[in-house]
Design a protein around this motif. Structure first.
Motif, PDB file in Angstrom:
ATOM      1  N   LEU A   6       0.835  -1.395  -0.002  1.00 41.52           N
ATOM      2  CA  LEU A   6      -0.067  -0.151   0.072  1.00 41.52           C
ATOM      3  C   LEU A   6       0.747   1.382  -0.110  1.00 41.52           C
ATOM      4  O   LEU A   6       0.425   2.007  -0.277  1.00 41.52           O
ATOM      5  CB  LEU A   6      -0.878  -0.001   1.135  1.00 41.52           C
ATOM      6  N   LEU A   7       2.179   1.154   0.403  1.00 42.38           N
ATOM      7  CA  LEU A   7       3.121   2.424   0.621  1.00 42.38           C
ATOM      8  C   LEU A   7       3.378   2.820  -0.830  1.00 42.38           C
ATOM      9  O   LEU A   7       3.736   4.164  -0.901  1.00 42.38           O
ATOM     10  CB  LEU A   7       4.086   2.002   1.627  1.00 42.38           C
ATOM     11  N   THR A   8       3.410   1.877  -1.754  1.00 46.92           N
ATOM     12  CA  THR A   8       3.772   2.429  -3.166  1.00 46.92           C
ATOM     13  C   THR A   8       2.824   3.165  -3.463  1.00 46.92           C
ATOM     14  O   THR A   8       3.256   3.950  -4.711  1.00 46.92           O
ATOM     15  CB  THR A   8       3.772   0.937  -3.874  1.00 46.92           C
ATOM     16  N   ALA A   9       1.717   3.370  -3.019  1.00 48.54           N
ATOM     17  CA  ALA A   9       0.575   4.407  -3.710  1.00 48.54           C
ATOM     18  C   ALA A   9       0.544   5.630  -2.697  1.00 48.54           C
ATOM     19  O   ALA A   9      -0.397   6.465  -2.833  1.00 48.54           O
ATOM     20  CB  ALA A   9      -0.915   3.669  -3.668  1.00 48.54           C
ATOM     21  N   ASP A  10       1.657   5.689  -1.803  1.00 44.53           N
ATOM     22  CA  ASP A  10       1.379   6.844  -0.944  1.00 44.53           C
ATOM     23  C   ASP A  10       2.509   7.808  -1.227  1.00 44.53           C
ATOM     24  O   ASP A  10       3.606   7.808  -1.253  1.00 44.53           O
ATOM     25  CB  ASP A  10       1.751   6.403   0.532  1.00 44.53           C
ATOM     26  N   SER A  11       1.962   8.997  -1.839  1.00 40.60           N
ATOM     27  CA  SER A  11       2.851   9.957  -2.281  1.00 40.60           C
ATOM     28  C   SER A  11       3.813  10.556  -1.351  1.00 40.60           C
ATOM     29  O   SER A  11       5.005  10.883  -1.534  1.00 40.60           O
ATOM     30  CB  SER A  11       1.983  11.110  -3.116  1.00 40.60           C
ATOM     31  N   GLU A  12       3.236  10.777  -0.203  1.00 42.70           N
ATOM     32  CA  GLU A  12       3.962  11.133   0.931  1.00 42.70           C
ATOM     33  C   GLU A  12       5.116  10.239   1.349  1.00 42.70           C
ATOM     34  O   GLU A  12       6.489  10.694   1.392  1.00 42.70           O
ATOM     35  CB  GLU A  12       3.350  11.406   2.141  1.00 42.70           C
ATOM     36  N   PHE A  13       5.163   9.082   1.394  1.00 37.79           N
ATOM     37  CA  PHE A  13       6.263   8.012   1.588  1.00 37.79           C
ATOM     38  C   PHE A  13       7.178   7.999   0.342  1.00 37.79           C
ATOM     39  O   PHE A  13       8.234   7.948   0.602  1.00 37.79           O
ATOM     40  CB  PHE A  13       5.618   6.579   1.823  1.00 37.79           C
ATOM     41  N   LEU A  14       6.554   8.060  -0.937  1.00 35.13           N
ATOM     42  CA  LEU A  14       7.397   8.055  -2.126  1.00 35.13           C
ATOM     43  C   LEU A  14       8.390   9.106  -2.079  1.00 35.13           C
ATOM     44  O   LEU A  14       9.530   9.225  -2.383  1.00 35.13           O
ATOM     45  CB  LEU A  14       6.545   7.924  -3.317  1.00 35.13           C
ATOM     46  N   ALA A  33       7.721   0.192   6.241  1.00 36.25           N
ATOM     47  CA  ALA A  33       8.881   1.273   5.849  1.00 36.25           C
ATOM     48  C   ALA A  33      10.188   0.639   6.056  1.00 36.25           C
ATOM     49  O   ALA A  33      10.928   0.878   5.149  1.00 36.25           O
ATOM     50  CB  ALA A  33       8.643   2.692   6.549  1.00 36.25           C
ATOM     51  N   ALA A  34      10.511  -0.096   7.517  1.00 34.22           N
ATOM     52  CA  ALA A  34      11.728  -0.740   7.389  1.00 34.22           C
ATOM     53  C   ALA A  34      11.998  -1.796   6.389  1.00 34.22           C
ATOM     54  O   ALA A  34      13.054  -2.024   5.851  1.00 34.22           O
ATOM     55  CB  ALA A  34      11.822  -1.308   9.000  1.00 34.22           C
ATOM     56  N   VAL A  35      11.073  -2.632   5.980  1.00 34.25           N
ATOM     57  CA  VAL A  35      11.024  -3.303   4.997  1.00 34.25           C
ATOM     58  C   VAL A  35      11.418  -2.890   3.596  1.00 34.25           C
ATOM     59  O   VAL A  35      12.184  -3.211   2.787  1.00 34.25           O
ATOM     60  CB  VAL A  35       9.701  -4.234   4.709  1.00 34.25           C
ATOM     61  N   TRP A  36      10.665  -1.693   3.354  1.00 35.78           N
ATOM     62  CA  TRP A  36      11.191  -0.885   2.014  1.00 35.78           C
ATOM     63  C   TRP A  36      12.705  -0.435   2.118  1.00 35.78           C
ATOM     64  O   TRP A  36      13.532  -0.415   1.178  1.00 35.78           O
ATOM     65  CB  TRP A  36      10.278   0.197   1.736  1.00 35.78           C
ATOM     66  N   ALA A  37      13.036  -0.242   3.337  1.00 33.65           N
ATOM     67  CA  ALA A  37      14.544   0.464   3.607  1.00 33.65           C
ATOM     68  C   ALA A  37      15.483  -0.968   3.179  1.00 33.65           C
ATOM     69  O   ALA A  37      16.537  -0.767   2.387  1.00 33.65           O
ATOM     70  CB  ALA A  37      14.773   0.926   4.781  1.00 33.65           C
ATOM     71  N   GLY A  38      15.304  -1.977   3.657  1.00 33.14           N
ATOM     72  CA  GLY A  38      16.082  -3.200   3.539  1.00 33.14           C
ATOM     73  C   GLY A  38      16.005  -3.762   2.122  1.00 33.14           C
ATOM     74  O   GLY A  38      16.855  -4.087   1.455  1.00 33.14           O
ATOM     75  N   ALA A  39      14.576  -3.558   1.395  1.00 32.98           N
ATOM     76  CA  ALA A  39      14.694  -3.875   0.099  1.00 32.98           C
ATOM     77  C   ALA A  39      15.496  -3.130  -1.010  1.00 32.98           C
ATOM     78  O   ALA A  39      15.923  -3.443  -1.956  1.00 32.98           O
ATOM     79  CB  ALA A  39      13.305  -3.871  -0.418  1.00 32.98           C
ATOM     80  N   ILE A  40      15.428  -1.732  -0.612  1.00 34.29           N
ATOM     81  CA  ILE A  40      16.110  -0.827  -1.319  1.00 34.29           C
ATOM     82  C   ILE A  40      17.785  -1.074  -1.330  1.00 34.29           C
ATOM     83  O   ILE A  40      18.389  -1.264  -2.102  1.00 34.29           O
ATOM     84  CB  ILE A  40      15.862   0.539  -1.052  1.00 34.29           C
ATOM     85  N   GLY A  41      18.298  -1.463   0.104  1.00 30.25           N
ATOM     86  CA  GLY A  41      19.622  -1.914   0.172  1.00 30.25           C
ATOM     87  C   GLY A  41      20.007  -3.135  -0.520  1.00 30.25           C
ATOM     88  O   GLY A  41      20.824  -3.351  -1.273  1.00 30.25           O
ATOM     89  N   LEU A  42      18.904  -4.007  -0.703  1.00 29.66           N
ATOM     90  CA  LEU A  42      19.185  -5.281  -1.398  1.00 29.66           C
ATOM     91  C   LEU A  42      19.458  -5.083  -2.750  1.00 29.66           C
ATOM     92  O   LEU A  42      20.303  -5.688  -3.473  1.00 29.66           O
ATOM     93  CB  LEU A  42      17.981  -6.306  -1.099  1.00 29.66           C
ATOM     94  N   VAL A  43      18.409  -4.227  -3.399  1.00 30.29           N
ATOM     95  CA  VAL A  43      18.578  -3.967  -4.792  1.00 30.29           C
ATOM     96  C   VAL A  43      19.792  -3.249  -5.340  1.00 30.29           C
ATOM     97  O   VAL A  43      20.201  -3.638  -6.175  1.00 30.29           O
ATOM     98  CB  VAL A  43      17.220  -3.094  -5.299  1.00 30.29           C
TER      99      VAL A  43
END
Length: 253
Positions: A41-49, A219-229
């Motif tokens: 759901l955060l992928t559609a959150d403009s503030e989070f992006l 949000a922590a999951v996305w931080a980890g995913a970005i680091g992995l990518v």
């Protein structure tokens, strides 16, 4: 990569089972299915992006400075033993200092959100780049350097034609390690010092609410995913650009 993905799936399944079976209370750890759903759901959150972009911007800015400072300094220390010996004490004194502990000092010195985060990122990321560059310069085949010198090539020509090409795979490894460290420090600085935007700032905002633990973990999951990518992309880039080095290393093993 496939095994790593399977490992993540197994971990998520175990965490989900632990919550559903009430081995761990849901107030402490929400079900992983809820966390993953919130991450989607955060992928559609403009503030989070916008927060993600802010973190990536300061991380990239810090990495550019890190490479611009760390590589030339590593080449200097790695190619001139006298300079290396003179600077060794300073390097060994500064390297163990935790970067997070410098956040209050960075706030006072930088006096701006971008400057503070960049200072912390550069300080933490500098060491992998510096040490790997020094190591790469010291591992250059001395016979190759002496061969060029025997043909009348000067120090700079030897550096450009032999030393730097040979050390480049080591430098690339240092940059890859520094990229992960820099991303960790970018989020950590946001968590400790706050600011207007960033993944760490988003986590701070959500952690102050009620029943928002799943959003914090998402949000922590996305931080980890970005680091992995980022890490996997740099690994693939290394393998593509320095295939000769990979083959030689595997043959040596």
């Amino acid at each position: 990569m496939i095994r790593g993905g399977l490992g993540v799936l197994v971990f998520l399944a175990l965490a989900e089972a632990a919550t559903r079976l009430e081995i761990i209370k849901s107030s402490v750890l929400p079900p992983m299915s809820a966390v993953v759903r919130q991450a989607v759901l955060l992928t559609a959150d403009s503030e989070f992006l916008r927060d993600v972009w802010a973190t990536l911007y300061v991380w990239a800015f810090g990495m550019v400075i890190t490479v611009a400072v760390g590589v030339p300094l590593g080449v200097l220390l790695g190619s001139l033993p006298a300079v290396n010996r003179a600077a060794k004490g300073i390097v060994e004194f500064l390297r163990p200092i935790p970067s997070v502990a410098l956040v209050p000092l960075a706030i006072v010195i930088a006096q701006s959100d971008l400057g503070m985060k960049t200072t912390v990122i550069v300080y933490a990321s500098l060491w992998p780049v510096l040490i790997n560059t020094m190591y790469g310069m010291q591992e250059v085949d001395p016979l190759a350097k002496e061969t060029l010198r025997s043909y009348g090539f000067g120090r700079l020509a030897v550096l450009r034609r032999v030393a730097l090409p040979s050390a480049t795979p080591f430098i690339a490894t240092g940059v890859r390690l520094a990229a992960s460290v820099g991303l960790i420090l970018a989020v950590s600085a946001e968590l400790l010092a706050g600011g207007s935007h960033g993944i760490g700032v988003f986590i701070l905002r959500q952690s102050s609410g009620i029943d928002t633990l799943d959003e914090v973990l998402a949000a922590a999951v996305w931080a980890g995913a970005i680091g992995l990518v980022v890490n996997q992309a740099l690994i693939q880039l290394e393998r593509t650009m320095f295939r000769w080095h990979t083959v030689r290393t595997e043959a040596a093993l």
